[in-house]
Design a protein around this motif. Structure first.
Motif, PDB file in Angstrom:
ATOM      1  N   ALA A  52       0.824  -1.220   0.000  1.00 45.89           N
ATOM      2  CA  ALA A  52       0.000   0.000   0.000  1.00 45.89           C
ATOM      3  C   ALA A  52       0.855   1.265   0.000  1.00 45.89           C
ATOM      4  O   ALA A  52       0.345   2.355  -0.235  1.00 45.89           O
ATOM      5  CB  ALA A  52      -0.913  -0.002   1.227  1.00 45.89           C
ATOM      6  N   TRP A  53       2.136   1.111   0.268  1.00 43.81           N
ATOM      7  CA  TRP A  53       3.082   2.227   0.367  1.00 43.81           C
ATOM      8  C   TRP A  53       2.554   3.318   1.313  1.00 43.81           C
ATOM      9  O   TRP A  53       2.375   4.477   0.970  1.00 43.81           O
ATOM     10  CB  TRP A  53       3.397   2.813  -1.003  1.00 43.81           C
ATOM     11  N   SER A  54       2.324   2.877   2.564  1.00 48.47           N
ATOM     12  CA  SER A  54       1.845   3.810   3.588  1.00 48.47           C
ATOM     13  C   SER A  54       2.383   3.350   4.942  1.00 48.47           C
ATOM     14  O   SER A  54       2.724   2.174   5.134  1.00 48.47           O
ATOM     15  CB  SER A  54       0.308   3.833   3.614  1.00 48.47           C
ATOM     16  N   VAL A  55       2.444   4.309   5.878  1.00 47.64           N
ATOM     17  CA  VAL A  55       2.917   3.970   7.228  1.00 47.64           C
ATOM     18  C   VAL A  55       1.854   3.131   7.926  1.00 47.64           C
ATOM     19  O   VAL A  55       0.702   3.555   8.056  1.00 47.64           O
ATOM     20  CB  VAL A  55       3.216   5.241   8.042  1.00 47.64           C
ATOM     21  N   HIS A  56       2.241   1.947   8.351  1.00 50.50           N
ATOM     22  CA  HIS A  56       1.309   1.078   9.062  1.00 50.50           C
ATOM     23  C   HIS A  56       1.296   1.397  10.556  1.00 50.50           C
ATOM     24  O   HIS A  56       0.246   1.516  11.178  1.00 50.50           O
ATOM     25  CB  HIS A  56       1.674  -0.385   8.836  1.00 50.50           C
ATOM     26  N   HIS A  57       2.498   1.520  11.142  1.00 53.70           N
ATOM     27  CA  HIS A  57       2.618   1.928  12.535  1.00 53.70           C
ATOM     28  C   HIS A  57       4.050   2.391  12.770  1.00 53.70           C
ATOM     29  O   HIS A  57       4.888   2.370  11.857  1.00 53.70           O
ATOM     30  CB  HIS A  57       2.234   0.795  13.492  1.00 53.70           C
ATOM     31  N   TYR A  58       4.329   2.848  13.982  1.00 54.36           N
ATOM     32  CA  TYR A  58       5.667   3.284  14.364  1.00 54.36           C
ATOM     33  C   TYR A  58       6.181   2.388  15.489  1.00 54.36           C
ATOM     34  O   TYR A  58       5.397   1.869  16.289  1.00 54.36           O
ATOM     35  CB  TYR A  58       5.649   4.734  14.864  1.00 54.36           C
ATOM     36  N   GLU A  59       7.491   2.243  15.536  1.00 56.73           N
ATOM     37  CA  GLU A  59       8.101   1.572  16.695  1.00 56.73           C
ATOM     38  C   GLU A  59       8.637   2.639  17.634  1.00 56.73           C
ATOM     39  O   GLU A  59       9.371   3.547  17.215  1.00 56.73           O
ATOM     40  CB  GLU A  59       9.226   0.637  16.276  1.00 56.73           C
ATOM     41  N   ALA A  60       8.285   2.526  18.923  1.00 52.74           N
ATOM     42  CA  ALA A  60       8.819   3.431  19.940  1.00 52.74           C
ATOM     43  C   ALA A  60      10.179   2.913  20.394  1.00 52.74           C
ATOM     44  O   ALA A  60      10.307   1.770  20.834  1.00 52.74           O
ATOM     45  CB  ALA A  60       7.862   3.514  21.131  1.00 52.74           C
ATOM     46  N   LEU A  61      11.185   3.758  20.270  1.00 55.53           N
ATOM     47  CA  LEU A  61      12.551   3.386  20.631  1.00 55.53           C
ATOM     48  C   LEU A  61      13.049   4.330  21.720  1.00 55.53           C
ATOM     49  O   LEU A  61      12.901   5.549  21.613  1.00 55.53           O
ATOM     50  CB  LEU A  61      13.469   3.477  19.407  1.00 55.53           C
ATOM     51  N   ALA A  62      13.641   3.775  22.758  1.00 55.87           N
ATOM     52  CA  ALA A  62      14.142   4.590  23.870  1.00 55.87           C
ATOM     53  C   ALA A  62      15.499   5.193  23.512  1.00 55.87           C
ATOM     54  O   ALA A  62      16.327   4.560  22.855  1.00 55.87           O
ATOM     55  CB  ALA A  62      14.266   3.747  25.128  1.00 55.87           C
ATOM     56  N   ARG A  63      15.717   6.404  23.945  1.00 54.85           N
ATOM     57  CA  ARG A  63      16.997   7.075  23.793  1.00 54.85           C
ATOM     58  C   ARG A  63      17.322   7.800  25.106  1.00 54.85           C
ATOM     59  O   ARG A  63      16.419   8.165  25.868  1.00 54.85           O
ATOM     60  CB  ARG A  63      16.965   8.104  22.649  1.00 54.85           C
ATOM     61  N   VAL A  64      18.606   8.014  25.345  1.00 54.11           N
ATOM     62  CA  VAL A  64      19.040   8.787  26.514  1.00 54.11           C
ATOM     63  C   VAL A  64      19.606  10.103  26.015  1.00 54.11           C
ATOM     64  O   VAL A  64      20.487  10.134  25.152  1.00 54.11           O
ATOM     65  CB  VAL A  64      20.096   8.012  27.329  1.00 54.11           C
ATOM     66  N   ARG A  65      19.104  11.191  26.560  1.00 58.46           N
ATOM     67  CA  ARG A  65      19.507  12.518  26.121  1.00 58.46           C
ATOM     68  C   ARG A  65      20.705  13.006  26.943  1.00 58.46           C
ATOM     69  O   ARG A  65      20.704  12.951  28.176  1.00 58.46           O
ATOM     70  CB  ARG A  65      18.339  13.493  26.298  1.00 58.46           C
TER      71      ARG A  65
END
Length: 580
Positions: free
Chosen positions: A326-339
């Motif tokens: 479909a060439w569309s965003v299905h979902h996002y993955e949440a990724l942790a980062r440290v600032r």
């Protein structure tokens, strides 16, 4: 004086009687370590009869590689009066090469002999390979020596013995300048031979680092004796060099009132500290001190960990996962980062620490809470966007975590249709049926579940047999191999086909270019993730996927024919035999 002489003679007589009962060969040595008397099957062990062995140096019958250690064993015998079950190799006699024997000895000066030795063939129950065996390498590094020390501590407790651990720091930085390479290597080999001769069982030493050693021993070995002997040895190789600096630290291996985990943690911390600080500044003198220091450090790290996950230093970024057809965003993955300042860093060590010290559940719950809040306020995501959150396999195996997670989810049912979970695991999930029960409870709330890094060391095909899930995310190594190895594309297609046959959608990660994207479409992978689609971002509310590129050429070529032929899908025939 006569009573003492009688006592020594009785001790000698008991030793000789015991020796004949349990040994193959009895040898008496004179002050020059020559054979004074020999009784038993010397032909089998030494290659000559007992009469011919008399007067010969014992070294004539010891394997060349063991002669240095044999010399040290005899020095120990003369210093302490006794030696028990040390492994050495003799030459001559039956078979090719040197025979491995167990050597014991006693020294009774009043007997007229310098030492009484017994030689016993190694029996089947003694034949397990150990560090001191012929050809066995010395354990390298702090972890290997900590494991060895833990084993010897267990043996000591079973035998009612008390062992000590001494760590040695040689000031060897200038040895390469003072000695030729061969002499330096011979000196270090002599050091190991000496330490093995004084170690428990002749095989309880480890090389911790360059110039640093550890040895497990009884109370007869002293730090001052180590320093004196090593300086004698360096004098043989560098007579004018002025000796060598030696710093030692000795601890009693006493694990009383400590659990196995506590002992392991104390040993690892103590040895690591010695390697880092060196002998000069090292202050730990017991396992209890090491355990307390390790505990203090761990508690400090846990406190810092908890402060970080409760602060704005921990943040989430979102990477799109695209439905390829479909060439569309299905979902996002949440990724942790440290600032840190204005930069974001991957928290790999942070997460490894959390898993190793049992606080990964706190991390996972915090990420779930933050993701739910983001789904609710809609400032960083579009209103209908869905997000997948990582859950450690260790977390879903924790009953308290599962209870808390279910409470959070039931309190936020309005966003559950937009929340997904990816099960991650750096170590194998041991109880897959129990894990599956947890996953089905989550699916019962309308949540979709994915297995992360499928095909890697922990996430195996057994997962698909036991865990009922909605997606598998194919490990990035398979994506990378697709264009660089002859088996890459067939393996990738096999995983995709297997998932499809089971009614599970597949996601390909690490998609970096359009060639990889077209490959995934061609072989039936439904979703893709990677920098080609979009990098992880804190705010994806205005993210737009770029246009579908024109196809430049056919990407998925027929795989080469492998031995055994291919099946009807163009896969190696062996894939048709995969069983779950």
């Amino acid at each position: 004086m006569s009573s003492e002489s009688d006592k020594l003679r009785r001790q000698r007589d008991r030793f000789i009687a015991f020796a004949f009962a349990g040994a193959d060969l009895l040898v008496e040595l004179d002050a020059d370590d020559r054979i004074r008397y020999c009784a038993g099957p010397s032909q089998a062990l030494f290659g000559i009869d007992s009469a011919a062995a008399a007067g010969r140096p014992l070294a004539d019958f010891i394997d060349r590689d063991d002669q240095a250690r044999m010399g040290e064993l005899l020095r120990r015998l003369k210093a302490t009066g006794r030696m028990d079950r040390q492994r050495v190799r003799v030459i001559g006699g039956e078979g090719e090469g040197g025979a491995q024997i167990l050597l014991s000895g006693i020294r009774v000066p009043e007997s007229g002999a310098e030492a009484h030795l017994t030689f016993s063939r190694v029996q089947a129950h003694d034949a397990e390979p150990r560090n001191g065996d012929p050809g066995a390498p010395t354990p390298q590094g702090p972890e290997a020596f900590a494991d060895l020390a833990r084993q010897r501590l267990g043996e000591a407790e079973a035998l009612g013995e008390t062992y000590q651990m001494t760590m040695i720091d040689l000031s060897a930085e200038d040895l390469d300048q003072r000695l030729e390479a061969d002499d330096s290597a011979r000196f270090m080999a002599s050091v190991e031979a000496y330490l093995k001769a004084w170690s428990v069982g002749g095989d309880s030493i480890g090389r911790l680092d360059n110039g640093k050693y550890g040895v497990i021993h009884d109370s007869q070995l002293k730090g001052a004796g180590i320093e004196e002997r090593l300086n004698e040895m360096i004098g043989l190789f560098d007579p004018a060099g002025g000796g060598i600096g030696v710093a030692t630290s000795t601890l009693d291996l006493d694990g009383a009132e400590m659990s196995a985990d506590d002992i392991g943690r104390a040993l690892q911390y103590t040895i690591n500290q010695f390697v880092e600080e060196g002998g000069g500044g090292f202050a730990i003198r017991s396992l209890a001190e090491g355990h307390q220091a390790a505990l203090d450090i761990t508690l400090s790290k846990v406190h810092a960990f908890r402060q970080t996950i409760a602060s704005d230093r921990l943040c989430l970024v979102f990477q799109p996962i695209v439905e390829l057809s479909a060439w569309s965003v299905h979902h996002y993955e949440a990724l942790a980062r440290v600032r840190q300042g204005d930069r974001l860093f991957l928290p790999a060590k942070f997460i490894n620490f959390a898993e190793d010290f049992g606080v990964i559940t706190e991390f996972d719950l915090e990420v779930v809470r933050r993701t739910i809040n983001i789904l609710k306020n809609r400032e960083l995501l579009r209103p209908k966007a869905s997000v997948a959150v990582n859950l450690s396999g260790r977390s879903i195996a924790n009953e308290a975590f599962v209870s808390e997670l279910m409470l959070i989810l039931n309190q936020n049912r309005e966003v559950l249709s937009r929340l997904m979970f990816e099960v991650t695991e750096s170590h194998e999930i041991k109880d897959l049926p129990a894990a599956n029960q947890v996953l089905q409870r989550l699916r019962g709330l309308g949540l979709q579940i994915s297995i992360d890094d499928f095909g890697s060391g922990a996430a195996t095909f057994q997962y698909l047999k036991t865990l009922q899930v909605d997606y598998v995310k194919i490990d990035g190594s398979y994506i990378r191999d697709a264009f660089s190895t002859r088996h890459g594309k067939p393996f990738l297609k096999a995983i995709s086909s297997l998932a499809s046959d089971l009614g599970i959608f597949s996601i390909g990660e690490m998609v970096e270019d359009d060639r990889t994207m077209w490959l995934l479409r061609d072989i039936g992978v439904q979703y893709g993730q990677g920098y080609y689609f979009g990098k992880p971002m804190e705010n994806v509310r205005n993210f737009n996927l770029s246009s579908l590129p024109e196809r430049r050429r056919k990407t998925f070529e027929d795989p080469p024919v492998l031995e055994g032929g291919v099946d009807g899908d163009g896969l190696p025939a062996s894939f048709s035999n995969i069983r779950l």
